[in-house]
Design a protein around this motif. Structure first.
Motif, PDB file in Angstrom:
ATOM      1  N   ASP A   1       0.821  -1.211   0.000  1.00 39.37           N
ATOM      2  CA  ASP A   1       0.000   0.000   0.000  1.00 39.37           C
ATOM      3  C   ASP A   1       0.857   1.265   0.000  1.00 39.37           C
ATOM      4  OD1 ASP A   1       0.886  -0.491   2.612  1.00 39.37           O
ATOM      5  OD2 ASP A   1      -1.055  -0.164   3.554  1.00 39.37           O
TER       6      ASP A   1
ATOM      7  N   ASP B   1       6.938   4.191   3.391  1.00 38.80           N
ATOM      8  CA  ASP B   1       7.156   5.395   4.192  1.00 38.80           C
ATOM      9  C   ASP B   1       8.660   5.508   4.463  1.00 38.80           C
ATOM     10  OD1 ASP B   1       6.353   7.591   5.769  1.00 38.80           O
ATOM     11  OD2 ASP B   1       6.045   6.372   7.528  1.00 38.80           O
ATOM     12  N   THR B   2       9.146   4.978   5.577  1.00 45.82           N
ATOM     13  CA  THR B   2      10.593   4.998   5.819  1.00 45.82           C
ATOM     14  C   THR B   2      11.316   3.968   4.945  1.00 45.82           C
ATOM     15  OG1 THR B   2      10.534   3.321   7.561  1.00 45.82           O
ATOM     16  CG2 THR B   2      10.248   5.632   8.243  1.00 45.82           C
ATOM     17  N   GLY B   3      10.579   2.939   4.529  1.00 45.28           N
ATOM     18  CA  GLY B   3      11.168   1.880   3.715  1.00 45.28           C
ATOM     19  C   GLY B   3      11.633   0.689   4.544  1.00 45.28           C
TER      20      GLY B   3
ATOM     21  N   THR C   1       9.953  -1.473   6.312  1.00 45.73           N
ATOM     22  CA  THR C   1       9.140  -2.676   6.097  1.00 45.73           C
ATOM     23  C   THR C   1       9.554  -3.383   4.801  1.00 45.73           C
ATOM     24  OG1 THR C   1       7.310  -1.573   7.206  1.00 45.73           O
ATOM     25  CG2 THR C   1       6.761  -3.519   5.919  1.00 45.73           C
TER      26      THR C   1
ATOM     27  N   LYS D   1       6.202   7.940  -0.008  1.00 53.55           N
ATOM     28  CA  LYS D   1       6.515   9.233   0.612  1.00 53.55           C
ATOM     29  C   LYS D   1       8.019   9.429   0.495  1.00 53.55           C
ATOM     30  CE  LYS D   1       2.870   9.185   4.174  1.00 53.55           C
ATOM     31  NZ  LYS D   1       2.606   8.973   5.615  1.00 53.55           N
TER      32      LYS D   1
ATOM     33  N   PHE E   1      -0.282  12.010   6.952  1.00 54.15           N
ATOM     34  CA  PHE E   1      -0.920  10.731   7.234  1.00 54.15           C
ATOM     35  C   PHE E   1      -2.188  10.593   6.390  1.00 54.15           C
ATOM     36  CE2 PHE E   1      -3.598   7.708   9.457  1.00 54.15           C
ATOM     37  CZ  PHE E   1      -2.696   6.669   9.650  1.00 54.15           C
ATOM     38  N   ILE E   2      -2.328   9.448   5.722  1.00 54.65           N
ATOM     39  CA  ILE E   2      -3.495   9.243   4.861  1.00 54.65           C
ATOM     40  C   ILE E   2      -4.268   7.971   5.240  1.00 54.65           C
ATOM     41  CG2 ILE E   2      -2.546  10.484   2.867  1.00 54.65           C
ATOM     42  CD1 ILE E   2      -2.297   7.223   2.074  1.00 54.65           C
TER      43      ILE E   2
ATOM     44  N   ASP F   1      -5.611   2.302   6.791  1.00 52.17           N
ATOM     45  CA  ASP F   1      -6.413   2.504   8.002  1.00 52.17           C
ATOM     46  C   ASP F   1      -5.907   3.625   8.879  1.00 52.17           C
ATOM     47  OD1 ASP F   1      -4.026   0.947   8.783  1.00 52.17           O
ATOM     48  OD2 ASP F   1      -4.982   0.904  10.751  1.00 52.17           O
TER      49      ASP F   1
HETATM   50  P1  5GP Z   1       7.675   1.927   6.594  1.00 47.44           P
HETATM   51  O1  5GP Z   1       8.231   0.648   7.116  1.00 47.44           O
HETATM   52  O2  5GP Z   1       7.950   2.133   5.110  1.00 47.44           O
HETATM   53  O3  5GP Z   1       8.104   3.112   7.398  1.00 47.44           O
HETATM   54  O4  5GP Z   1       6.125   1.898   6.845  1.00 47.44           O
HETATM   55  C1  5GP Z   1       5.271   1.202   6.070  1.00 47.44           C
HETATM   56  C2  5GP Z   1       3.960   0.960   6.779  1.00 47.44           C
HETATM   57  O5  5GP Z   1       3.575   2.044   7.639  1.00 47.44           O
HETATM   58  C3  5GP Z   1       2.874   0.855   5.749  1.00 47.44           C
HETATM   59  O6  5GP Z   1       2.772  -0.451   5.254  1.00 47.44           O
HETATM   60  C4  5GP Z   1       1.664   1.324   6.516  1.00 47.44           C
HETATM   61  O7  5GP Z   1       1.110   0.243   7.225  1.00 47.44           O
HETATM   62  C5  5GP Z   1       2.204   2.330   7.507  1.00 47.44           C
HETATM   63  N1  5GP Z   1       2.033   3.725   7.031  1.00 47.44           N
HETATM   64  C6  5GP Z   1       2.994   4.596   6.669  1.00 47.44           C
HETATM   65  N2  5GP Z   1       2.487   5.794   6.328  1.00 47.44           N
HETATM   66  C7  5GP Z   1       1.146   5.672   6.452  1.00 47.44           C
HETATM   67  C8  5GP Z   1       0.040   6.586   6.233  1.00 47.44           C
HETATM   68  O8  5GP Z   1       0.169   7.750   5.840  1.00 47.44           O
HETATM   69  N3  5GP Z   1      -1.204   6.090   6.472  1.00 47.44           N
HETATM   70  C9  5GP Z   1      -1.419   4.811   6.899  1.00 47.44           C
HETATM   71  N4  5GP Z   1      -2.673   4.443   7.086  1.00 47.44           N
HETATM   72  N5  5GP Z   1      -0.415   3.927   7.111  1.00 47.44           N
HETATM   73  C10 5GP Z   1       0.851   4.362   6.900  1.00 47.44           C
END
Ligand code: 5GP
Ligand code: MG
Ligand code: MG
Length: 179
Positions: A103, A106-108, A110, A134, A155-156, A162
């Motif tokens: 979906d 964000d930071t990458g 995950t 992002k 945040f979306i 969700d």
């Molecule tokens: P990352 O590991 O890239 O920082 O975070 C990824 C996960 O954070 C996404 O799979 C999602 O679950 C959650 N996330 C990051 N930004 C958003 C956002 O703006 N809205 C929502 N609903 N979830 C987010």
């Protein structure tokens, strides 16, 4: 612009459904070209990607498979804190072209964890296909081949994403209204 309230927060439309569907179709068209003759395995990451995965797959015209994984968080014993484990992968991905359907990146962190875990199973290729990116928040180097939208650091919710487990059913994508 329409507004929705979810629990204690207000959100307003930022990406209407029609615009999302048009971009998703364009991503699918690129994949159809890039993976012609290859029968890729799409691996959608639940829960957030369920709506995106469905719309993407409806536009894939080459032979393909789809399966679903989940990321389970548990507290690690190291200083890295929460570690995410990939669960539900029953397919043998050795020698396959795997397209991860996510979906949002964000930071990458995950996606990095996903790539590491799946990489040990020796796929022919691992490709990231995210609905949202992002770029301003990316902290790990990642090669993101397919991203439907690049968005600001807000945040979306909606279209699968969700806020505290609610809002996944919304057809459009909404951004948090800053008070
Ligand atoms: P990352 O590991 O890239 O920082 O975070 C990824 C996960 O954070 C996404 O799979 C999602 O679950 C959650 N996330 C990051 N930004 C958003 C956002 O703006 N809205 C929502 N609903 N979830 C987010
Ligand atoms: Mg996700
Ligand atoms: Mg979430």
């Amino acid at each position: 612009m329409s507004r929705v309230t979810i629990k204690d927060k207000t959100f307003e439309t930022s990406l209407p459904e029609a615009e999302i569907l048009e971009r998703v179709k364009r991503i699918a068209d690129r994949i159809n070209k890039d993976f012609e003759g290859k029968t890729p395995l799409f691996l959608a990451v639940l829960n957030g990607s369920f709506m995106y995965a469905a719309d993407l797959m409806k536009n894939i015209t080459i032979p393909c498979e789809i399966s679903f994984v989940k990321l389970a968080s548990y507290q690690g014993t190291t200083s890295t804190g929460a570690i995410k484990e990939v669960i539900g992968l029953n397919e043998d991905i050795r020698g396959r072209e795997v397209i991860i359907v996510e979906d949002i990146v964000d930071t990458g962190a995950t996606m990095k964890r996903m790539l590491e875990t799946l990489g040990t199973r020796e796929p022919a290729g691992l490709h990231i296909c995210t609905l949202l990116l992002k770029p301003g928040k990316l902290t790990v180097p990642l090669d993101i081949e397919y991203a439907a939208f690049e968005i600001p650091n807000d945040f979306i919710v909606g279209y699968g994403l969700d806020y505290d487990q609610e809002g996944r059913n919304l057809r459009d994508i909404y951004t948090l209204v800053k008070e």
